[in-house]
Design a protein around this motif. Structure first.
Motif, PDB file in Angstrom:
ATOM      1  N   SER A 284     -32.150  11.003  -4.937  1.00  9.93           N
ATOM      2  CA  SER A 284     -32.801  11.522  -3.743  1.00  9.93           C
ATOM      3  C   SER A 284     -33.264  10.383  -2.847  1.00  9.93           C
ATOM      4  CB  SER A 284     -33.996  12.394  -4.128  1.00  9.93           C
ATOM      5  OG  SER A 284     -35.029  11.587  -4.677  1.00  9.93           O
TER       6      SER A 284
ATOM      7  N   SER B 254     -21.599   6.932  -3.952  1.00 10.87           N
ATOM      8  CA  SER B 254     -21.732   6.397  -5.308  1.00 10.87           C
ATOM      9  C   SER B 254     -20.442   6.503  -6.106  1.00 10.87           C
ATOM     10  CB  SER B 254     -22.865   7.121  -6.054  1.00 10.87           C
ATOM     11  OG  SER B 254     -22.627   8.516  -6.062  1.00 10.87           O
TER      12      SER B 254
ATOM     13  N   ALA C 189     -25.703   4.753  -1.991  1.00  8.95           N
ATOM     14  CA  ALA C 189     -25.992   5.964  -2.766  1.00  8.95           C
ATOM     15  C   ALA C 189     -25.183   7.152  -2.263  1.00  8.95           C
ATOM     16  CB  ALA C 189     -27.483   6.281  -2.702  1.00  8.95           C
ATOM     17  N   ARG C 190     -24.920   7.198  -0.956  1.00  9.05           N
ATOM     18  CA  ARG C 190     -24.133   8.303  -0.405  1.00  9.05           C
ATOM     19  C   ARG C 190     -22.685   8.238  -0.837  1.00  9.05           C
ATOM     20  NH1 ARG C 190     -27.407   7.612   4.266  1.00  9.05           N
ATOM     21  NH2 ARG C 190     -25.891   6.193   5.200  1.00  9.05           N
TER      22      ARG C 190
ATOM     23  N   GLU D  72     -25.291  11.347 -10.963  1.00 10.22           N
ATOM     24  CA  GLU D  72     -24.498  11.875  -9.856  1.00 10.22           C
ATOM     25  C   GLU D  72     -25.149  11.609  -8.501  1.00 10.22           C
ATOM     26  OE1 GLU D  72     -23.611  15.945 -10.447  1.00 10.22           O
ATOM     27  OE2 GLU D  72     -22.412  15.611 -12.251  1.00 10.22           O
ATOM     28  N   THR D  73     -26.449  11.817  -8.405  1.00 14.50           N
ATOM     29  CA  THR D  73     -27.122  11.670  -7.119  1.00 14.50           C
ATOM     30  C   THR D  73     -28.468  10.980  -7.298  1.00 14.50           C
ATOM     31  OG1 THR D  73     -28.167  13.844  -7.322  1.00 14.50           O
ATOM     32  CG2 THR D  73     -26.033  13.734  -6.170  1.00 14.50           C
TER      33      THR D  73
END
Length: 292
Positions: free
Chosen positions: A62, A90, A87-88, A59-60
Motif C-alpha cells: 500500500s 513489482s 512498487a507499481r 503481491e502488493t
C-alpha cells in the motif's frame, strides 16, 4: 532494470542504527546497515511481510506502507517517487518497443523563441537529443552534424556520448559529477518506464561497454536532475562555466528543455563568440541552399 526488492535492500544497507538513534546490543552485526526486522519495526510492519516484500514474494504494497518505509529509510522526495514507481511494477515487466519520440510543437516553439543567444537542447526520456538550437549544438556537440536530431535513428544520445564518446568526455572538467547525475536520472526514468525496450537496451549497452557506468549504476542513486553546473573546456572558445536548468513541459512531461546560462563574464563572452559563429554558419548554409 531494477526491482523493488533490490532498491529497498540498497537503501537499507545505507542506513546505520546510529544515524536513526536505534539502540543495538553487541557488535556481532553482519549487515552494513539496518537488519530487515529493524526496518520492519521502524515502518510498523511485520518482519515476515517486509521480508516477502524485499524478496519479491508480496503481491502488493500500500501507499501507506511505502511511505512508512521511505520515512524509515530517510528517502528524499525523488527516491520516494522512485520507490512508488517500482512498487507499481513489482512483477517482471514484458519489454515493448516504444514509438519514436517526437517533441511537442509547444516545446519547439519555446526553443525557437530563445533564439541563438541562449544555448538550449530538447531531451527525450532516454536522453536522446530531440532538437537543439545552433548555439546549444556548438556548445555541447560541435563534432556531430547539426541535423542528426531530425532522424530518430541517428539522434545523439547524451548518456552514450557521456560514457562512450571520448570527445564528449574530454569536454567536461567536472565529468564525474555530471556522469553521476546522468546515471541517477536514468535510474529514475527506468522506474517510470520499466517496459521500455530501448531504455533497457541503452542501460545494458552502457553496463557492458563502460566500467564507469557499471560502477555508478551499481550505486543505485536516484535523482531528478533539473539544475546544475557544467565546467567545459571547449575546443573553440576555451574554458566555459554554465549553469543548466531544465524546463519541464506539461504537454510532454518526458521531454525536457535544457537551457544554459553563463556563470561569469568570460563565459558570457565565450557564448557570444559561439552564438556569432553559429549564426554565421546558419546564414552561410541558407545562402548555399538558395543558390541551389
Amino acid at each position: 532494470m531494477e526491482s523493488l526488492g533490490t532498491f529497498l535492500k540498497s537503501r537499507r544497507d545505507r542506513v546505520t542504527p546510529d544515524e536513526i538513534g536505534l539502540r543495538t546490543l553487541g557488535n556481532g552485526r553482519r549487515v552494513p546497515g539496518l537488519r530487515r526486522e529493524e526496518l520492519a519495526q521502524l515502518a510498523g510492519v511485520s518482519a515476515g511481510y517486509y521480508t516477502r516484500l524485499e524478496q519479491g514474494q508480496a503481491e502488493t504494497a500500500s501507499e501507506q506502507v511505502l511511505d512508512a518505509l521511505a520515512r524509515a529509510l530517510q528517502l528524499d522526495a525523488t527516491e520516494t517517487v522512485h520507490l512508488h514507481n517500482l512498487a507499481r511494477h513489482s512483477a517482471t515487466p514484458r519489454l515493448a518497443e516504444p514509438p519514436a519520440e517526437e517533441p511537442h510543437k509547444r516545446v519547439l516553439a519555446l526553443l525557437e523563441s530563445l533564439g541563438e543567444a541562449t544555448p538550449a537542447i530538447v531531451l527525450g526520456r532516454r536522453g536522446d537529443v530531440l532538437a537543439w538550437n545552433r548555439s546549444g549544438h556548438a556548445l555541447l556537440a560541435e563534432h556531430i552534424a547539426f541535423e542528426t536530431p531530425d532522424d530518430p535513428e541517428r539522434r545523439p544520445s547524451i548518456p552514450r556520448m557521456f560514457f562512450l564518446d571520448p570527445v564528449t568526455r574530454d569536454l567536461y572538467s567536472n565529468w564525474h559529477t555530471l556522469a553521476r547525475a546522468h546515471v541517477a536520472y536514468l535510474r529514475l526514468t527506468a522506474g517510470r518506464y520499466p517496459t521500455d525496450a530501448r531504455l533497457a537496451g541503452l542501460i545494458g549497452e552502457l553496463t557492458m561497454r563502460s566500467d564507469d557506468f557499471s560502477a555508478l549504476w551499481a550505486n543505485r542513486d536516484v535523482a531528478d536532475c533539473t539544475t546544475g553546473t557544467m565546467h567545459i573546456q571547449h575546443t573553440t572558445v576555451g574554458a566555459v562555466s554554465v549553469d543548466y536548468q531544465v524546463w519541464l513541459q506539461p504537454d510532454s512531461p518526458d521531454h525536457r528543455l535544457e537551457v544554459y546560462t553563463p556563470n561569469d563574464a568570460s563565459s558570457a563572452d565565450a557564448l557570444q563568440v559561439l552564438t556569432h559563429q553559429s549564426q554565421s554558419q546558419s546564414q552561410g548554409q541558407s545562402q548555399t541552399l538558395g543558390r541551389d
